[in-house]
Motif scaffolding. Structure first.
Motif, mmCIF file in Angstrom:
data_model
loop_
_atom_site.group_PDB
_atom_site.id
_atom_site.type_symbol
_atom_site.label_atom_id
_atom_site.label_comp_id
_atom_site.label_asym_id
_atom_site.label_seq_id
_atom_site.Cartn_x
_atom_site.Cartn_y
_atom_site.Cartn_z
ATOM 1 N N GLY A 32 6.075 -3.765 -6.935
ATOM 2 C CA GLY A 32 4.770 -4.053 -7.516
ATOM 3 C C GLY A 32 3.662 -4.121 -6.481
ATOM 4 N N GLY A 33 2.445 -3.854 -6.943
ATOM 5 C CA GLY A 33 1.271 -4.015 -6.108
ATOM 6 C C GLY A 33 1.129 -2.989 -5.005
ATOM 7 N N ASN A 34 1.503 -1.754 -5.300
ATOM 8 C CA ASN A 34 1.367 -0.671 -4.333
ATOM 9 C C ASN A 34 0.456 0.409 -4.910
ATOM 10 N N ASN A 35 0.493 1.579 -4.338
ATOM 11 C CA ASN A 35 -0.312 2.708 -4.816
ATOM 12 C C ASN A 35 0.581 3.845 -5.316
ATOM 13 N N ILE A 36 1.673 3.485 -5.956
ATOM 14 C CA ILE A 36 2.652 4.460 -6.444
ATOM 15 C C ILE A 36 2.091 5.137 -7.695
ATOM 16 N N ARG A 37 2.014 6.457 -7.674
ATOM 17 C CA ARG A 37 1.507 7.223 -8.817
ATOM 18 C C ARG A 37 2.614 7.902 -9.610
ATOM 19 N N ASP A 38 3.774 8.123 -8.989
ATOM 20 C CA ASP A 38 4.885 8.751 -9.701
ATOM 21 C C ASP A 38 6.183 8.132 -9.202
ATOM 22 N N LEU A 39 7.244 8.440 -9.881
ATOM 23 C CA LEU A 39 8.534 7.853 -9.536
ATOM 24 C C LEU A 39 9.458 8.862 -8.869
ATOM 25 N N ASN A 81 0.812 -1.224 0.000
ATOM 26 C CA ASN A 81 0.000 0.000 0.000
ATOM 27 C C ASN A 81 0.842 1.269 0.000
ATOM 28 N N LEU A 82 2.102 1.176 -0.423
ATOM 29 C CA LEU A 82 2.962 2.357 -0.479
ATOM 30 C C LEU A 82 2.385 3.391 -1.432
ATOM 31 N N GLU A 83 2.412 4.636 -1.008
ATOM 32 C CA GLU A 83 1.947 5.742 -1.847
ATOM 33 C C GLU A 83 3.102 6.580 -2.377
ATOM 34 N N THR A 84 4.297 6.357 -1.846
ATOM 35 C CA THR A 84 5.469 7.104 -2.262
ATOM 36 C C THR A 84 6.698 6.203 -2.197
ATOM 37 N N LEU A 85 7.687 6.543 -2.995
ATOM 38 C CA LEU A 85 8.960 5.827 -2.943
ATOM 39 C C LEU A 85 9.970 6.538 -2.055
ATOM 40 N N GLU A 86 9.528 7.537 -1.324
ATOM 41 C CA GLU A 86 10.438 8.244 -0.423
ATOM 42 C C GLU A 86 11.048 7.253 0.552
ATOM 43 N N GLY A 87 12.354 7.276 0.660
ATOM 44 C CA GLY A 87 13.071 6.378 1.553
ATOM 45 C C GLY A 87 13.731 5.203 0.867
#
Length: 166
Positions: free
Chosen positions: A82-89, A64-70
């Protein structure tokens, strides 16, 4: 939303609780790992720690990640989110030494600071204009970044200068 940990003790406890081994917590509270990091089904919207580099694979599946911060700036193996809620990179790694898998995320833009990758990037939807795109046996799109580097003269230019809606 989760909060970032602010002490080495909290970071140490979280890493050991999530079976992360061979890690160093730096003075700036980033975590370097000499092994794999596998955070699968952890149920978090963001990472509570900041990784520096990970020598092995970095796997963030179904969280359920919404960001790749970190996420780490350098991954020595596969980068799988895969399988998260990432909208941008935003916060995407700069260097990945193996595969990149971005399947089943609601990506809206595909720009990143990626400077180096060695293998296949898999996404759920095609990147417009990508001539090396193939569909695998599961119906996912993939391409070999080495072929694409020849065609485009570098992934960094592609990722930084082309804002695609996918």
């Amino acid at each position: 939303m989760n909060q970032k940990f602010t002490s080495k003790e909290e970071i140490y406890q979280w890493c050991t609780d999530h079976l992360i081994e061979n890690f160093t917590i730096n003075d700036d509270l980033t975590v370097d790992v000499e092994d794999n990091v596998i955070l699968y089904l952890v149920e978090m919207e963001e990472l509570p720690v900041n990784f520096g580099y990970v020598k092995g694979d970095f796997i963030l599946g179904e969280n359920n990640l919404e960001t790749l911060e970190g996420v780490p700036h350098t991954v020595g193996g596969d980068f799988i989110c895969g399988g998260n809620n990432i909208r941008d990179l935003d916060f995407f790694p700069k260097e990945i030494d193996s595969r990149v898998i971005l399947l089943n995320n609601p990506l809206e833009s595909y720009t990143s600071p990626l400077e180096h990758a060695n293998n296949i990037i898999w996404i759920s939807k095609p990147i417009p204009g990508l001539s090396y795109l193939e569909i695998d046996e599961h119906g996912y799109y993939k391409y070999n970044i080495d072929d694409y580097l020849i065609w485009n003269e570098g992934a960094k230019e592609f990722f930084e200068n082309n804002d695609f809606i996918i």
